[in-house]
Design a protein around this motif. Sequence first.
Motif, PDB file in Angstrom:
ATOM      1  N   ILE A 185       0.849  -1.190   0.000  1.00 30.48           N
ATOM      2  CA  ILE A 185       0.000   0.000   0.000  1.00 30.48           C
ATOM      3  C   ILE A 185       0.887   1.243   0.000  1.00 30.48           C
ATOM      4  CG2 ILE A 185      -1.807   1.255   1.238  1.00 30.48           C
ATOM      5  CD1 ILE A 185      -2.628  -1.471   2.456  1.00 30.48           C
ATOM      6  N   ASP A 186       0.760   2.064  -1.015  1.00 38.18           N
ATOM      7  CA  ASP A 186       1.733   3.140  -1.230  1.00 38.18           C
ATOM      8  C   ASP A 186       1.689   4.253  -0.193  1.00 38.18           C
ATOM      9  OD1 ASP A 186       3.751   2.841  -3.018  1.00 38.18           O
ATOM     10  OD2 ASP A 186       2.635   3.570  -4.759  1.00 38.18           O
ATOM     11  N   ASN A 187       0.563   4.448   0.489  1.00 38.46           N
ATOM     12  CA  ASN A 187       0.523   5.548   1.457  1.00 38.46           C
ATOM     13  C   ASN A 187       1.053   5.142   2.831  1.00 38.46           C
ATOM     14  OD1 ASN A 187      -1.555   3.965   2.372  1.00 38.46           O
ATOM     15  ND2 ASN A 187      -3.126   5.565   2.339  1.00 38.46           N
ATOM     16  N   LEU A 190       5.858   2.138   5.715  1.00 45.29           N
ATOM     17  CA  LEU A 190       6.634   0.901   5.579  1.00 45.29           C
ATOM     18  C   LEU A 190       6.855   0.537   4.109  1.00 45.29           C
ATOM     19  CD1 LEU A 190       4.714  -1.853   4.828  1.00 45.29           C
ATOM     20  CD2 LEU A 190       3.806  -1.295   7.073  1.00 45.29           C
ATOM     21  N   THR A 191       5.859   0.817   3.262  1.00 51.18           N
ATOM     22  CA  THR A 191       6.015   0.536   1.837  1.00 51.18           C
ATOM     23  C   THR A 191       7.097   1.424   1.238  1.00 51.18           C
ATOM     24  OG1 THR A 191       3.712  -0.146   1.622  1.00 51.18           O
ATOM     25  CG2 THR A 191       4.831   0.491  -0.400  1.00 51.18           C
ATOM     26  N   LYS A 192       7.099   2.682   1.616  1.00 54.55           N
ATOM     27  CA  LYS A 192       8.115   3.616   1.127  1.00 54.55           C
ATOM     28  C   LYS A 192       9.510   3.168   1.559  1.00 54.55           C
ATOM     29  CE  LYS A 192       4.792   7.410   1.488  1.00 54.55           C
ATOM     30  NZ  LYS A 192       4.414   8.636   2.219  1.00 54.55           N
ATOM     31  N   ALA A 216       0.127  -2.741  -4.756  1.00 52.43           N
ATOM     32  CA  ALA A 216      -1.061  -3.563  -4.496  1.00 52.43           C
ATOM     33  C   ALA A 216      -1.573  -3.244  -3.089  1.00 52.43           C
ATOM     34  CB  ALA A 216      -0.711  -5.037  -4.656  1.00 52.43           C
ATOM     35  N   ASP A 217      -2.447  -4.106  -2.555  1.00 53.07           N
ATOM     36  CA  ASP A 217      -3.109  -3.801  -1.279  1.00 53.07           C
ATOM     37  C   ASP A 217      -2.933  -4.886  -0.221  1.00 53.07           C
ATOM     38  OD1 ASP A 217      -4.201  -1.365  -2.245  1.00 53.07           O
ATOM     39  OD2 ASP A 217      -5.782  -2.487  -3.264  1.00 53.07           O
ATOM     40  N   PHE A 218      -1.894  -5.689  -0.350  1.00 56.69           N
ATOM     41  CA  PHE A 218      -1.643  -6.767   0.621  1.00 56.69           C
ATOM     42  C   PHE A 218      -2.743  -7.831   0.606  1.00 56.69           C
ATOM     43  CE2 PHE A 218       0.956  -3.642   3.395  1.00 56.69           C
ATOM     44  CZ  PHE A 218       2.115  -3.945   2.702  1.00 56.69           C
ATOM     45  N   THR A 219      -3.453  -7.978  -0.502  1.00 55.73           N
ATOM     46  CA  THR A 219      -4.485  -9.014  -0.613  1.00 55.73           C
ATOM     47  C   THR A 219      -4.182  -9.910  -1.809  1.00 55.73           C
ATOM     48  OG1 THR A 219      -5.955  -7.735  -2.056  1.00 55.73           O
ATOM     49  CG2 THR A 219      -6.231  -7.446   0.336  1.00 55.73           C
ATOM     50  N   VAL A 220      -4.729 -11.119  -1.781  1.00 56.02           N
ATOM     51  CA  VAL A 220      -4.550 -12.057  -2.885  1.00 56.02           C
ATOM     52  C   VAL A 220      -5.089 -11.457  -4.181  1.00 56.02           C
ATOM     53  CG1 VAL A 220      -5.216 -14.322  -3.794  1.00 56.02           C
ATOM     54  CG2 VAL A 220      -4.620 -14.069  -1.367  1.00 56.02           C
ATOM     55  N   GLU A 221      -6.276 -10.852  -4.093  1.00 56.79           N
ATOM     56  CA  GLU A 221      -6.936 -10.303  -5.282  1.00 56.79           C
ATOM     57  C   GLU A 221      -6.123  -9.169  -5.903  1.00 56.79           C
ATOM     58  OE1 GLU A 221      -9.545 -12.511  -2.752  1.00 56.79           O
ATOM     59  OE2 GLU A 221      -8.366 -10.700  -2.287  1.00 56.79           O
ATOM     60  N   SER A 222      -5.628  -8.268  -5.050  1.00 57.54           N
ATOM     61  CA  SER A 222      -4.851  -7.143  -5.582  1.00 57.54           C
ATOM     62  C   SER A 222      -3.530  -7.630  -6.165  1.00 57.54           C
ATOM     63  CB  SER A 222      -4.599  -6.099  -4.493  1.00 57.54           C
ATOM     64  OG  SER A 222      -3.740  -6.607  -3.477  1.00 57.54           O
TER      65      SER A 222
END
Length: 345
Positions: A185-187, A190-192, A216-222
């Motif tokens: 998740i870009d915001n 930790l991702t940065k 992505a969003d830390f989900t399987v689907e994303s």
Amino acid sequence: MPETSRRRLLFGTAAVSAGALLTACTSNDPKSEDTARSAGPAADNKPGKPVTIGFAGPQADHGWLNAINENAKSRAAEYSEVKLETTEGSNDTAAQIGQVKTLINKKVDVLVILPADGKALTQVGLEAMRAGIPVVNLDRIFASPQAYRCWVGGDNYGMGLNAGTYIGEQLKDKAGAKVVELAGIDNLELTKQRSQGFADALKNYSNIELVARQAADFTVESGQAKMAQLLQAQKRIDAVWNHDDDQGVGALRAIQQAGRDEFLMVGGAGAKSAMDAIKADNSVLKATVLYPPTMAASAIDLARALAQGKGVSGLAELEIPTSLTLYSAVVTKENIDQYLPTGFS
């Protein structure tokens, strides 16, 4: 705990230790030296005074977050004198603030908090500390160091750095190597940090280019959707770094559906599914970089030590440290058996 209180405890314990040492030096009793050694606050697994630890964990809507909760509960159960007061995990900051306030009102001895949002929960951390309840801040850090006695967490920058270094070493002899990044998740900070570590590592390999990045969003689907986009846009890939093993399940599905196998993939966090795939060595997934949920068990250990006035076994200091950053090891088929027991579902 206020700094003045910490100083009193430090000097008080030091005085006791100094007194014991003096006795050992002047006594003819051969047991005196052993007594002096045991007078210090070194940590141990022997039952101490009864301790109530309040645990405000996350909503278990992700494999890693569920593992955090399970690690905390299982570690607390190992100590006969520890009572764990848990809240219903929440990703809602207002709800979690209310839960922590309830634990403060119950006058627990120590609090372990993994905040849904570190900045938003800073004030309630300060409230606990001012009430004389030490706080062990887990993973997502509070905005003020006054809001916690000790922070325990993973190394997000190191995670990216180690992933990038592993990929760099695998591709160092390949001219014009192309790498893509499936971020989280870009915001999130930790991702940065993970992306920065990865970028810094790749700077050491002039033959490697980061050609694409998707968040992505830390989900399987994303993970599946974003990986499919990367595969469609990039006709040649030599390596993929995926920040999170949960979304990596989806990423692997997209890779299999596209019939692509010309590259290697490195995951992130240390899920059991990823470790099983690495051990089987039957997919593009060749490594994962750990972000250990065992940090929750360590947080319980430190909370118990705080409440019982103990230090940390193996360290000379009389008190526990103010921070503990866990190492992000790279797990491959060569060392998988060592780390497989830590894999989470």
